[in-house]
Structure formats: C-alpha cells, structure tokens
Design an enzyme around this catalytic site. Structure first.
Site, PDB file in Angstrom:
ATOM      1  CG  HIS A 298      34.193  72.834  19.049  1.00  0.00           C
ATOM      2  ND1 HIS A 298      35.116  73.842  19.145  1.00  0.00           N
ATOM      3  CD2 HIS A 298      34.221  72.202  20.253  1.00  0.00           C
ATOM      4  CE1 HIS A 298      35.679  73.825  20.346  1.00  0.00           C
ATOM      5  NE2 HIS A 298      35.155  72.834  21.045  1.00  0.00           N
TER       6      HIS A 298
ATOM      7  CG  ASN B 263      38.996  75.098  23.126  1.00  0.00           C
ATOM      8  OD1 ASN B 263      38.629  74.737  22.014  1.00  0.00           O
ATOM      9  ND2 ASN B 263      38.386  74.720  24.237  1.00  0.00           N
TER      10      ASN B 263
ATOM     11  CG  PHE C 228      32.504  67.158  27.390  1.00  0.00           C
ATOM     12  CD1 PHE C 228      33.062  68.424  27.473  1.00  0.00           C
ATOM     13  CD2 PHE C 228      32.034  66.743  26.146  1.00  0.00           C
ATOM     14  CE1 PHE C 228      33.147  69.256  26.359  1.00  0.00           C
ATOM     15  CE2 PHE C 228      32.110  67.563  25.026  1.00  0.00           C
ATOM     16  CZ  PHE C 228      32.670  68.819  25.135  1.00  0.00           C
TER      17      PHE C 228
ATOM     18  CG  HIS D  34      40.908  60.619  17.413  1.00  0.00           C
ATOM     19  ND1 HIS D  34      40.591  60.724  18.753  1.00  0.00           N
ATOM     20  CD2 HIS D  34      41.325  59.344  17.226  1.00  0.00           C
ATOM     21  CE1 HIS D  34      40.811  59.563  19.343  1.00  0.00           C
ATOM     22  NE2 HIS D  34      41.264  58.710  18.442  1.00  0.00           N
TER      23      HIS D  34
ATOM     24  CE1 TYR E  35      37.806  65.306  21.876  1.00  0.00           C
ATOM     25  CE2 TYR E  35      37.628  66.521  19.840  1.00  0.00           C
ATOM     26  CZ  TYR E  35      37.695  66.503  21.208  1.00  0.00           C
ATOM     27  OH  TYR E  35      37.628  67.668  21.917  1.00  0.00           O
TER      28      TYR E  35
ATOM     29  NE  ARG F 101      31.700  65.456  12.893  1.00  0.00           N
ATOM     30  CZ  ARG F 101      32.263  66.017  11.817  1.00  0.00           C
ATOM     31  NH1 ARG F 101      31.552  66.748  10.994  1.00  0.00           N
ATOM     32  NH2 ARG F 101      33.557  65.857  11.575  1.00  0.00           N
TER      33      ARG F 101
HETATM   34 FE1  HDD Z   1      36.232  68.777  22.353  1.00  0.00          FE
HETATM   35  C1  HDD Z   1      35.097  68.905  19.160  1.00  0.00           C
HETATM   36  C2  HDD Z   1      38.485  71.257  21.666  1.00  0.00           C
HETATM   37  C3  HDD Z   1      37.085  68.905  25.675  1.00  0.00           C
HETATM   38  C4  HDD Z   1      34.417  66.030  22.906  1.00  0.00           C
HETATM   39  N1  HDD Z   1      36.688  69.870  20.736  1.00  0.00           N
HETATM   40  C5  HDD Z   1      36.114  69.775  19.508  1.00  0.00           C
HETATM   41  C6  HDD Z   1      36.712  70.708  18.610  1.00  0.00           C
HETATM   42  C7  HDD Z   1      37.668  71.368  19.312  1.00  0.00           C
HETATM   43  C8  HDD Z   1      37.657  70.835  20.649  1.00  0.00           C
HETATM   44  C9  HDD Z   1      38.583  72.452  18.799  1.00  0.00           C
HETATM   45  C10 HDD Z   1      36.310  70.922  17.158  1.00  0.00           C
HETATM   46  C11 HDD Z   1      37.096  70.078  16.227  1.00  0.00           C
HETATM   47  C12 HDD Z   1      36.726  70.419  14.817  1.00  0.00           C
HETATM   48  O1  HDD Z   1      36.976  71.567  14.412  1.00  0.00           O
HETATM   49  O2  HDD Z   1      36.191  69.563  14.126  1.00  0.00           O
HETATM   50  N2  HDD Z   1      37.464  69.918  23.469  1.00  0.00           N
HETATM   51  C13 HDD Z   1      38.380  70.803  22.979  1.00  0.00           C
HETATM   52  C14 HDD Z   1      39.254  71.228  24.045  1.00  0.00           C
HETATM   53  C15 HDD Z   1      38.854  70.573  25.176  1.00  0.00           C
HETATM   54  C16 HDD Z   1      37.735  69.739  24.807  1.00  0.00           C
HETATM   55  C17 HDD Z   1      40.413  72.185  23.889  1.00  0.00           C
HETATM   56  C18 HDD Z   1      39.422  70.621  26.567  1.00  0.00           C
HETATM   57  C19 HDD Z   1      40.661  70.730  26.807  1.00  0.00           C
HETATM   58  N3  HDD Z   1      35.807  67.701  23.993  1.00  0.00           N
HETATM   59  C20 HDD Z   1      36.274  67.885  25.286  1.00  0.00           C
HETATM   60  C21 HDD Z   1      35.833  66.819  26.116  1.00  0.00           C
HETATM   61  C22 HDD Z   1      35.089  65.971  25.329  1.00  0.00           C
HETATM   62  C23 HDD Z   1      35.076  66.555  24.007  1.00  0.00           C
HETATM   63  C24 HDD Z   1      36.162  66.670  27.589  1.00  0.00           C
HETATM   64  C25 HDD Z   1      34.391  64.701  25.661  1.00  0.00           C
HETATM   65  C26 HDD Z   1      34.717  63.884  26.605  1.00  0.00           C
HETATM   66  N4  HDD Z   1      34.921  67.723  21.247  1.00  0.00           N
HETATM   67  C27 HDD Z   1      34.330  66.587  21.678  1.00  0.00           C
HETATM   68  C28 HDD Z   1      33.514  65.906  20.604  1.00  0.00           C
HETATM   69  C29 HDD Z   1      33.740  66.847  19.377  1.00  0.00           C
HETATM   70  C30 HDD Z   1      34.628  67.924  19.957  1.00  0.00           C
HETATM   71  C31 HDD Z   1      32.116  65.585  20.984  1.00  0.00           C
HETATM   72  C32 HDD Z   1      32.511  67.345  18.636  1.00  0.00           C
HETATM   73  C33 HDD Z   1      32.831  67.195  17.175  1.00  0.00           C
HETATM   74  C34 HDD Z   1      34.061  66.447  17.132  1.00  0.00           C
HETATM   75  O3  HDD Z   1      34.474  66.167  18.382  1.00  0.00           O
HETATM   76  O4  HDD Z   1      34.644  66.082  16.130  1.00  0.00           O
HETATM   77  O5  HDD Z   1      33.999  64.635  20.374  1.00  0.00           O
END
Ligand code: HDD
Length: 681
Positions: free
Chosen positions: A75, A148, A161, A339, A362, A369
């Site tokens: 993202h 999402n 993931f 988060h 998160y 970051r």
């Molecule tokens: Fe995630 C970002 C949505 C599964 C780990 N995720 C992130 C963002 C969204 C989602 C909208 C962007 C947030 C922003 O705008 O700053 N993610 C989802 C959805 C998931 C999902 C709807 C499944 C239902 N995500 C998921 C899993 C993991 C992560 C299974 C890890 C175990 N996601 C992250 C992250 C991020 C992230 C690495 C990257 C940047 C952030 O968190 O802030 O932690």
C-alpha cells in the site's frame, strides 16, 4: 485555515496548532537565525573549496539528505482525505461504541485510499485491490477500520503474508514488473496456495480497476465483534457503499491511463473535493448472532469468505462525507499510521488468524517507517482526546511530561494515571472462552477454497464474465513458465469449466481435463450491473471548432451542468472559441492533452474546416470512446462524424435534431455509463 472555518471539526482545529504558513516570511535556519544569503555556499575564495564551517549549508543539505522515509511495504501509493462520519441509527442494541450511538455527532475521519502492489510513484489505474483505510477520531480515542475494496483476501493465515507479498511484488532478480501481478512468481503462488481462488476472481474482475476511489465499495473483510453495554456480542462485517455506485474502467482504458495520467485517481478525488462534489459512502453492517456462528455453511473466521448480502442483509447505519483535501501530502497522507488494534469500547476482534496476525504487523511496521515509538504524536495520528500513561522517551518525543512519576502502581501521584472501569469507559476485552491444544494447523472448516469463487463467477453478467476471461488471459500470457500456466488452468477448472477452458485456449495451455463445480447459487449484489447509476461528476468531452452552433451548445452545457455533469471543451486551441449568434465558450483542451480515456462520454458538435490533423484526432477520439463502451452524442454537423465512424444507431450513440429530446436521451446514456452490449447488437 480561514477557508475551512465554516466546517471545522475537532480534528481540523487540532491540526491548526501545527499548521504553519511560510509565505511572506523572512528566511531563517531551523534555529530561527535570519539568513542573509541562500544561493552560495561559504568558500575560501570565490573559486575555492566550500568550508566545513558553513552551518547553514550543512543544515540545508543534511535535512534534504534525510527527507525520505521508507515507503510502506505494501500500500505504498496512497491518497488521503479528511471528512466526517454521521450515524443514521443508534446502534446501542449492538455496541457501546459512542460514535455508533449518537446520531447528532459528527465524527472526524481521515481516509487513505491506496493500491497494494506498486511503489509510491506507480500508476493509479493498475489491476490491483485498493486499500480503503479509515481513521475515526472519536471521543473515546481513535478507531481504525483498515479495509480494502474487495471483501475477501488471498490467504487465511497471516503467517503467509510475507510469502504472498514476495510473490506479487516485482521479481527480486530484476525488480520487474512494477505494480503488476502479471508475472511468474505471483501465479506460481496462486496455483500452489489454492485458498487464493476466491480473491483471484475479484482481482481478475472489474473491481480491480475502479473508475474512481469515489466509486468503489469498502470492506472491513474480517468478522469483527460488536459488544453492547450488557457485554453481549454479535459478529459483524463492515461495508462502505459509495452513493455514486460501484464503477470500473475497462482494461485497455486503465492501461492507457497509466501513461496518460498516472495520477488519474488522485486527480479525480482531489478535483471532486476542490469543486465541492464531496464523495459520500454509507456505512453498512452485516450482523450475526453469536449462536448462529456455525449456521452459514462456511467458517466466519475464514477471510476468504463473504456473507452473501441476500442471506444477511447489509444494514445501512450512517454516512461518511469526504470534504477536505490535505494541506500537506507528506505530513498527513504519508505519515498517517493505521492499526487494526486501534479500537474503542464496543468493538472487538475474533480469532480469524489473518486478523490476529494483522494485529501484530501494523504497529510493528510503523516503528520502522516512522522511526520510533512516538508516531502517535505526529499531528495526523493524534486522537482528538488527550492521552495519559507512563510511556516515556524514545526518538522524537514531543510531549513534555511533568512530574517524577512514570510508573504504576505509585503513591507519589496518587496512583495516577489510573485505569478506568468498563462502566466509566475503560476498554475491556470481550471474554470469549478459548480452549484448545497448541497446534500449527488449519481448521478443516477452512478447507473449501472454491465454492465462493464459483458463487462470484455465477453472479457476474455476461460482459463481466468476458472481462474476467480477458484478465486471466492477459495476466497468464505474461507468465513464462508453461507449467505455472497449466497449474492455474487446472486450478480454476474447480471454479468453472467454461472460464478455465476459455483462458486456457487464449494462453496456449491445454484445456482442463476435469473440473467443474456443483455450486449454482449466485449473489446479485456482487454484480456491478446492479449498482447505483448516477450522472453526478461524470466528465463529458465536447468537441467543437470555430463557427459551432451557439444556441445548441449553450443549451447542452446548461442542461449537463444542471445535472452535476462536468463538461470540458476540446478545440483547435485553448481559449475562446466563437460560435453562431455571438456565443463564445472557453476550450480547456486540445487533443494534445485531452485523450478519450480521461472522459466518461463525448458530445461531438463539429470538426474543423481547415485542420486535417484535428479532424483525424477527433475521429480517433470518438472511435476509442466507442470501443470503451462510452456514451456518444452528436447534433448538427457532428452527426456526420458518427456516420463516417460507422456507429450511428448503435446502443448508447445518441443523435437528434430536437435538442430537448436529444439532451434528455444523452443524459440518460451518461447515467447508464457503459454500453457493454454494443458489440452484441
Ligand atoms: Fe494490510 C497496510 C489492508 C492484510 C500488513 N493494509 C495496509 C493498508 C491497508 C491494508 C488498507 C494501508 C494503510 C494505509 O493507508 O496506511 N491488509 C489490508 C487488508 C487485509 C490486509 C484489508 C486483509 C484482510 N496486511 C494484511 C496482513 C498483514 C498486513 C495479513 C500482515 C500480517 N498492511 C500490513 C502492513 C501495512 C499494511 C505491513 C503496510 C503499511 C502499514 O501497514 O501501515 O503492516
């Protein structure tokens, strides 16, 4: 800022403290020292070396050298906006969350929309899920709904993931391709992790190429819990429903837009808000009693499953209006930290193993970051209510905590800050009974990977099915491994034989030998053919040259604008163009900047008597819009163009001499948006 005064909410007010306006000010260093010269470094002689002593040079350069922070691991490319949420219905029967009880309250929100796969600088219109993350600044603290635009996910357990992301990101040897899943490692992952089947159907569908952030649904994905004052819990799925309906681009258009306007979705959202067309999304909940946990025929803890809306209706409970763009992209959009663990009393988790893992990830990712544990003090992340605890120090600490005591329990500060009992607003975790042996395994109830993928396929209209076949064909044509292609064909034969056979032929693989599904159920709510159709903010290109029919164009413009349609004029040059009867209009574009993919419909008034190139471009423009199934209108001299293009009389091609009738029909066509059945006519 002054221009926001009429709609200032508590978050906006709080941000005022941090806003600064450098315009008209004297230049200083970060220490407040006035600077007398800012173009020449301090040197030993005008042609000599720069001196280490030059503190101003060093401050300016080191700050610049450190301007970037790591982009989000997923993202990375996103766009944030402010808004407000207001409840329609008191939900106290289900939850003690105050922002879901008080219908008079406007809760400030910040929403960040994103793509998942690409880097920060990648194009907006790529095939991908879109992030839809909402931070509610409630009076009980921040609540983050991190969803999402697709209601299911690729995997069932968060431990997978990193594998998923490694597979869909650019391949590690050459960092190709950017922001695309059309490559070997992604499809290898899919074929060998068949729980992804349902999500892949959505990713191959039109949902993955939205027309606008303003025209897509949002989903919390997981099953969460709502808990009321008595401690009774219900399972819940969250939905955002756009008031403009759910609409998509076509693939050819999306690919061209990626070059013509890589910021297409950003421009669309920023522009809509600047022009007062505030995007609106209704919040819906699907609620399931705890005792019905096992009644749906699948496991509600499995994030690859939806609750069909026809079985469990979406109860619309409130509306979010996005009404303010950010002042500074980095300060707000880049630094916002979401988060799933940011909850308020009355909202709780379930044991969905994907959700459980996200609860760790998160917070962890923000530490890297945003450079340490104090990111909650960054203005965009601050709650609108005060925070008090014994956490101290760390990089970039802003708060100056008074007193000596930073531990609990204590007597020197009267044992404060003190925990608050649940009846006074303290968060108490829902007391779910948990019983089991330690085990690394997947529940048998998570084993069915294909039924809902078929449900999705069954729910699609013929054009939507065609797009899915084309998407599979496109993606897999880019896969080099014949084995991976075949594995994917064989996998999707479990979803539908017609689907797998069609794309197998297109990609030169063997049609599947066996497969098929017994699932006949469909869910009409999944088809975009059944979505809300609105003309609001649709963009219409008006092609005209000198000598156009003044009164006719004036009338059309008046009617379109009246409906909330946005007309933009294309002519031989930018500026004033003169029509009959003294009518003068302003052209905003020439064909240098205006391409048909930037518009939702075309109204052809006339071509040029002298400019052959303009006429060629106009013919191409109309032809391309037609091939993207867009409404096309023409009157007077314009009609001849449609005859030459051989599209007169086709669906969604509107001509006429009675202007009133013509505009009414044209507006209806703009509302219908796409004429998918054109090719079949
Ligand atoms: Fe995630 C970002 C949505 C599964 C780990 N995720 C992130 C963002 C969204 C989602 C909208 C962007 C947030 C922003 O705008 O700053 N993610 C989802 C959805 C998931 C999902 C709807 C499944 C239902 N995500 C998921 C899993 C993991 C992560 C299974 C890890 C175990 N996601 C992250 C992250 C991020 C992230 C690495 C990257 C940047 C952030 O968190 O802030 O932690």
């Amino acid at each position: 800022m002054d221009e926001h005064n009429d709609r200032k909410n508590s978050k906006d007010e709080q941000l005022d403290i941090f806003r600064t306006d450098d315009r008209g000010k004297e230049l200083t260093t970060n220490q407040g020292l006035k600077v007398s010269e800012d173009e020449f470094s301090l040197k030993a002689g005008v042609r000599g070396p720069t001196l280490l002593e030059d503190f101003h040079f060093r401050e300016k350069l080191t700050h610049f050298d450190h301007e970037r922070i790591p982009e989000r691991v997923v993202h990375a490319r996103g766009f944030g906006v402010h808004g407000e949420f207001q409840l329609y219905k008191n939900m106290e029967k289900y939850t003690r969350a105050k922002f879901l009880q008080d219908t008079s309250r406007k809760t400030p929100v910040f929403v960040r929309f994103s793509t998942v796969n690409g880097s920060r600088g990648s194009a907006d219109t790529v095939r991908d899920a879109r992030g839809f993350a909402t931070k509610f600044y409630t009076e009980e603290g921040n609540y983050d709904l991190v969803g999402n635009n697709i209601p299911v996910f690729f995997i069932q357990d968060a431990i997978k993931f990193p594998d998923l992301v490694h597979a869909f990101k650019p391949e590690p040897d050459n960092d190709i391709p950017q922001a695309s899943t059309a490559h070997d490692t992604f499809w290898d992952f899919v074929a060998n992790n068949q729980e992804s089947a349902h999500m892949i159907m959505w990713i191959m569908s039109d949902r993955a190429i939205p027309r606008s952030f303003r025209m897509m649904e949002g989903f919390g994905v997981h099953t969460f819990r709502l808990v009321n004052e008595e401690g009774k819990a219900h399972f819940v799925k969250f939905h955002w429903k756009p008031l403009l309906g759910t609409h998509s681009l076509v693939w050819d258009e999306a690919r061209k837009l990626a070059g013509i306007d890589p910021d297409f979705h950003r421009n669309d959202l920023w522009g809509a808000i600047e022009n007062g067309f505030f995007p609106e999304f209704e919040l819906g909940v699907q609620i399931l009693a705890e005792e019905d946990e096992f009644s749906l025929g699948f496991d509600i803890l499995d994030a690859t499953k939806i609750w069909p809306e026809e079985d469990i209706p979406v109860n619309i409970i409130g509306k979010m209006t996005l009404n303010r763009n950010v002042d500074n992209f980095f300060a707000e959009t880049e630094q916002v930290a979401f988060h799933l663990g940011n909850v308020v009393p009355g909202i709780d988790f379930t044991n969905d193993p994907l959700l459980q893992g996200r609860l760790f990830s998160y917070l962890d990712t923000q530490l890297l970051r945003l450079g340490g544990p104090n990111f909650h003090e960054i203005p965009i992340n601050r709650p609108v209510v005060p925070f008090h605890n014994n956490q101290r120090e760390g990089f970039h600490r802003q708060t100056i905590n008074l007193g000596k005591v930073s531990y609990h329990r204590n007597s020197l500060a009267g044992n404060t800050p003190s925990p608050v009992s649940p009846d006074k607003g303290g968060y108490a975790t829902y007391q779910e009974r948990v019983d089991g042996v330690k085990i690394r395994a997947r529940s048998e109830s998570f084993a069915d990977h294909f039924s809902q993928a078929t449900l999705f396929w069954n729910s699609m209209s013929p054009p939507e099915k065609m797009h899915i076949i084309e998407a599979f064909s496109f993606e897999l044509s880019k896969v080099k491994s014949e084995s991976v292609k075949q594995q994917v064909v064989d996998m999707f034969a479990n979803v539908d034989m017609e689907l797998a056979t069609a794309f197998a032929i297109n990609i030169g693989a063997h049609p599947p030998a066996r497969g098929g599904s017994a699932v006949t159920k469909s869910s009409p709510a999944l088809s975009q053919e059944n979505t809300v159709k609105s003309v609001q903010t649709r963009k219409v290109a008006i092609i005209l040259t000198e000598g156009f029919n003044g009164p006719e164009v004036n009338y059309v413009l008046y009617r379109l604008i009246n409906e909330g349609i946005i007309p933009e004029i294309i002519s031989e040059h930018i500026g004033m163009v003169h029509g009959t009867e003294g009518v003068v209009v302003k052209a905003e574009h020439t064909f240098l900047t205006a391409k048909s993919v930037l518009f939702d419909a075309v109204y052809m008034v006339r071509g040029s008597n002298t400019n052959v190139m303009f006429n060629k471009d106009a013919a191409y423009f109309i032809d391309e819009a037609y091939s993207h199934y867009k409404p096309i209108g023409a009157t007077g001299a314009g009609i001849e163009w449609l005859r030459v293009n051989q599209i007169l009389g086709q669906p969604g091609v509107i001509t006429g001499t009675d202007m009133q009738e013509f505009v009414t029909q044209f507006i209806e066509a703009v509302a219908a948006q796409r004429f998918w059945y054109r090719e079949l006519a």
